[in-house]
Design an enzyme around this catalytic site. Structure first.
Site, PDB file in Angstrom:
ATOM      1  N   LYS A 184       0.841  -1.205   0.000  1.00  0.00           N
ATOM      2  CA  LYS A 184       0.000   0.000   0.000  1.00  0.00           C
ATOM      3  C   LYS A 184       0.868   1.244   0.000  1.00  0.00           C
ATOM      4  O   LYS A 184       1.522   1.564   0.980  1.00  0.00           O
ATOM      5  CB  LYS A 184      -0.919   0.056   1.226  1.00  0.00           C
ATOM      6  N   GLU A 189      10.053   1.746  10.346  1.00  0.00           N
ATOM      7  CA  GLU A 189      11.128   2.689  10.033  1.00  0.00           C
ATOM      8  C   GLU A 189      10.489   4.066  10.132  1.00  0.00           C
ATOM      9  O   GLU A 189       9.711   4.455   9.266  1.00  0.00           O
ATOM     10  CB  GLU A 189      11.661   2.384   8.616  1.00  0.00           C
ATOM     11  N   CYS A 226      13.785  10.854   6.298  1.00  0.00           N
ATOM     12  CA  CYS A 226      13.830  10.456   7.705  1.00  0.00           C
ATOM     13  C   CYS A 226      15.240  10.611   8.253  1.00  0.00           C
ATOM     14  O   CYS A 226      15.425  10.854   9.431  1.00  0.00           O
ATOM     15  CB  CYS A 226      13.348   9.027   7.858  1.00  0.00           C
ATOM     16  N   GLU A 273      10.247  16.488  14.446  1.00  0.00           N
ATOM     17  CA  GLU A 273      10.616  16.243  13.055  1.00  0.00           C
ATOM     18  C   GLU A 273       9.813  17.184  12.156  1.00  0.00           C
ATOM     19  O   GLU A 273       8.583  17.151  12.161  1.00  0.00           O
ATOM     20  CB  GLU A 273      10.332  14.790  12.672  1.00  0.00           C
TER      21      GLU A 273
END
Ligand code: NDP
Length: 499
Positions: free
Chosen positions: A185, A259, A293, A392
């Site tokens: 997905k 992750e 990331c 973040e």
């Protein structure tokens, strides 16, 4: 002034999922897909509702339980993976253009790095599985115990929008290599290149081995993760979403790899090659339009060089070419969506409210038209506890902080909920060793920006993830270990009930 940047390519009028090689049954709402370079809608995505997801998992289940794929020897499987690699390379330009059309990432980078990496992922795992061996233990009392690693089953693979083909292909290649079947997905924002890649690979793979469902994470993704016929979940994306997915998977006791996000420290000592460190710091925060990331988003600089280093960084950041993702001179394209651009820019006000100072950028590039272009941005923060030092941001937005000693640098680097990567710049070996020993992050890069080695584990400590991706880690995750014990010369057994 508006810019009519040309589209990198055209997409089909409508796209959807692919189950056992055929169009999925959909059943969900229509979702628009946009080109971030101009803000124009480029196609419509048909969402796969819970029934279509169940059909996809059913197809993967049948292909696993009764199909040839898990039963192929590793040599035959490796040969198919090599064909997958070649098919991606043969279609590199088309895939890169589709990827550009819904990510706005720079086309040159997509062609030269992302799509090549996608192809390489299949080649890497083709080589890797040929080197795998089980274990044999000869026990002193005449028993033989063997350990074989068997395919785990159906893998649900959930990919993000920041590097769709490169990240999804890593998951698909690893899951397939160890004999699993998959349901993939993508993010609803970035389905285009992945849909084409799955179409191409489905012509090479046995029926039902690779299936695709599309739609929102809260609908399509949630139905996929909740399906009890799924044996593994592999997710890349935000930490909050990771928490949801892992809780849902936990109800079925389904093992997960996560992750997740990061706020990685980029530690620059006065003893570094400062030209190289400057190049590395710029790449660390502005590569991939700043949406990665592993970004070195907290730039910690030794106090004695802080002002000079920050000055040089700001000067270079101001010269970075922001613009049309298709131009060969563009270095940063638009951000992925309007909502994401607004979120990234909101951190300028957050930085200032916390006592920080805007050094450069901090605004939309409205001169580039309706696309989601943002100037490379940097701020200073008064402390490591501020939001711009802890959260973040996932955009071209660096936060500078000074430090005095290596101890302080390591402590600041570790003072975060995350722990994905850390960068260290110094030519003084004892300094490097003392800091790297203490850093709590899954991957450390010394005197280099991002350098991925697929044989090594990649992943993070703390809120940056669970488990790892990469050669051995994938072998462990995508297999079940089966231990079998046989007496070579049957010894007498304890004679219960013979008295
Ligand atoms: P998400 O983490 O929400 O999305 C990643 C993937 O998960 C997408 O395919 C998404 O689908 C899917 N998803 C979302 N919710 C669920 C759910 N409940 N069950 C199953 N699948 C789900 O990314 P966001 O777009 O929300 O980004 C938020 C933040 O996450 C970013 O600003 C960034 O900080 C971070 N991020 C980190 C990434 C990384 O590489 N580690 C990558 C992307 C984001 P859909 O998009 O279709 O809803």
């Amino acid at each position: 002034m508006t810019h009519g940047f040309a589209l990198p390519t055209t997409a089909p009028d409508r796209i959807g999922g692919l189950v056992a090689g055929k169009a999925s049954s959909g059943g969900g709402v229509d979702l628009p897909v946009f080109y971030p370079g101009t803000g124009a809608q480029v196609t419509v995505l048909t969402e796969d509702g819970p029934e279509a997801v169940a059909e996809a998992v059913g197809a993967a289940r049948r292909a696993f339980d009764a199909g040839p794929w898990p039963r192929l020897g590793t040599e035959a499987r490796a040969a198919v993976l090599r064909t997958c690699q070649q098919v991606i390379l043969d279609n590199a330009d088309a895939l890169a253009r589709l990827e550009c059309l819904n990510t706005g990432l720079v086309l040159r980078e997509l062609r030269d790095r992302h799509v090549r990496r996608a192809a390489y992922n299949f080649g890497f795992f083709a080589d890797f599985i040929l080197q795998q061996a089980g274990a044999r233990y000869d026990q002193a009392d005449g028993y033989l115990t063997t350990v074989s690693l068997e395919p785990a089953g159906v893998a649900a693979l959930i990919a993000p929008w920041n590097a769709p083909v490169a990240l999804a292909s890593m998951k698909v290649a690893a899951a397939l290599a160890f004999g699993n079947t998959c349901v993939l997905k993508p993010s609803e924002q970035t389905p285009l290149a992945i849909a084409r890649m799955v179409e191409l690979l489905s012509e090479v793979l046995p029926e039902g081995v690779l299936n695709l469902v599309n739609g929102r994470g809260t609908v399509t993704g949630a139905a996929l993760v909740a399906d009890s016929r799924v044996d593994r979940v592999s997710f890349t994306g935000g930490t909050e979403t990771g928490r949801h997915i892992m809780s849902a998977a936990g109800r079925n006791l389904t093992p997960c790899t996560m992750e997740l996000g990061g706020k990685s420290a980029n530690i620059i000592f006065a003893s570094a090659d400062l030209e190289r460190a400057l190049d590395g710091a710029l790449l660390g925060i502005f590569s991939n339009n700043g949406q990665q990331c592993l970004a070195g988003s907290r730039i910690l600089v030794e106090r004695s060089i802080f002002d000079d280093f920050v000055g040089a960084f700001v000067e270079r950041a101001g010269r970075i070419v922001v613009g049309d993702p298709m131009s060969d001179t563009t270095e940063i394209g638009p951000l992925a969506s309007q909502a994401h651009m607004e979120r990234v820019l909101s951190y300028v006000g957050i930085a200032e409210a916390d006592g920080g100072t805007l050094l450069t950028g901090g605004a939309r590039r409205a001169d580039l038209g309706e696309g989601y272009y943002v100037s490379p941005t940097a701020v200073t923060a008064p402390s490591n506890d501020t939001r711009v030092a802890q959260e973040e941001i996932f955009g071209p937005f660096g936060t500078f902080l000074p430090f005095y000693t290596a101890d302080e640098a390591a402590a600041m680097a570790n003072a975060t909920e995350f722990g994905l990567v850390a960068y260290v710049w110094s030519d003084h070996l004892p300094t490097v060793m003392s800091v790297t020993d203490r850093l709590r992050a899954g991957v450390l890069w010394v005197n280099t920006p991002m350098m991925r080695e697929l044989r090594a584990p990649f992943g993070g400590y703390g809120a940056s993830g669970v488990w790892r991706e990469g050669g051995r880690a994938c072998a462990d995750f995508y297999t079940e270990a089966k231990t079998t014990t046989i007496p070579k010369t049957p010894p007498p057994l304890r004679p219960l009930g013979r008295a």
